[in-house]
Design a protein around this motif. Sequence first.
Motif: not given
Length: 219
Positions: A104, A106, A121, A125, A187-190, A219
């Motif tokens: 999981e 971003k 991915v 974080g 890019e930027g999506r979970s 996002p």
Amino acid sequence: MPNKPTCSILAAPLIAVTVGVSLTGCKILPTPSAENGGKPPAFNADKMVGDIWAAKAVPYLQQKAGPFPEVHALAKADPAAAGAKYGNPKKQANSPWTFSIRLEGKIVAANTQSRAATMDVDADGDGKADARVQIGPAMRGTALRDSLDFIQFNDFTNQIDFAQFGKAFNIYADKTVLSKLPRDALEGRSVKIVGAYVMGSGQDLPLVTPAEAEIGPKP
């Protein structure tokens, strides 16, 4: 090459028995039928995968998978311990470990121009990629096949059939899961993945092959 089995078992149908059962020292053979002149049915890797995908393969991965950061950290520190917990203990002795994981995070980069499309991915974080996920349609390796402890080389007639069976997992994952994923503005999506990856050299990003995949909204 593993030793060939020493006994034969007639069974029908071919698919259910060949994939669902592993008998030490036994070769599983189909029962000849009148429809094909008494000859065994032709090997059909795609049908074999389709028959076990939802019933056995995906539930196994869901149960076996660990969080990617935890699995990967243990794999780098102690591959055997990671393999015992998240890998396939019945793998061939000379094969690398294949780990079942839940990833999981971003999406920080994506390559969707190639047929071998991927997305990178960030799982912790820090803004940097921790794993590379294959999203097809062309995919490398046989990680999904090799992660399943109920699939053994000796269940197959020869190495060619075993290789085709591994490729069929990638084809089925693309057809049923990956081909339905969005390809634009990733890019930027979970993202949430259940899948598998092979222990590599440590230089490249772990290459994950998904059995389940979910991408969040822009996002």
